[in-house]
Scaffold this motif. Structure first.
Motif: not given
Length: 117
Positions: A72-84
């Protein structure tokens, strides 16, 4: 849910202090999930945010070993779809850790979505 599956979530905002990128620390005891015996659980997604001025990595541990890394970047966000991606069998232990540079401090917001079937 009509198909008998049960959604589970490991989530919340948590303060942390870094111990080194190679020394992940358990974020919080509440971020531990044990797959019930006789069930299968599937990770569905990970969302995370980082309030610090440094990149951090949330590490999903499975039975005491790193399974997935979510930078996760500095002052950042992430979304990871793992899809089973995988089935986790009964008695598997999942935990969320954070790895951050020594002296780095902030709040990490995590949301790990799981489906128990």
């Amino acid at each position: 849910m009509s198909d008998g599956s049960i959604p589970r979530f490991l989530q919340g905002p948590f303060e942390f202090e870094g111990n080194g990128l190679d020394k992940p620390l358990l974020i919080d005891e509440s971020l531990r999930y044990v797959v019930p015996a006789g069930s299968v659980t599937q990770p569905v997604y990970f969302r995370g945010g980082n309030s610090s001025d440094d990149m951090v990595t949330v590490v999903l541990f499975c039975d005491g070993k790193p399974m997935r890394y979510f930078p996760i970047a500095a002052r950042g966000a992430t979304h990871v779809a793992l899809r089973v991606v995988e089935d986790l069998l009964g008695d598997t232990v999942l935990e969320l850790f954070v790895a951050a540079p020594a002296g780095c401090a902030g709040t990490v917001v995590v949301d790990l979505g799981l489906v128990e079937v």
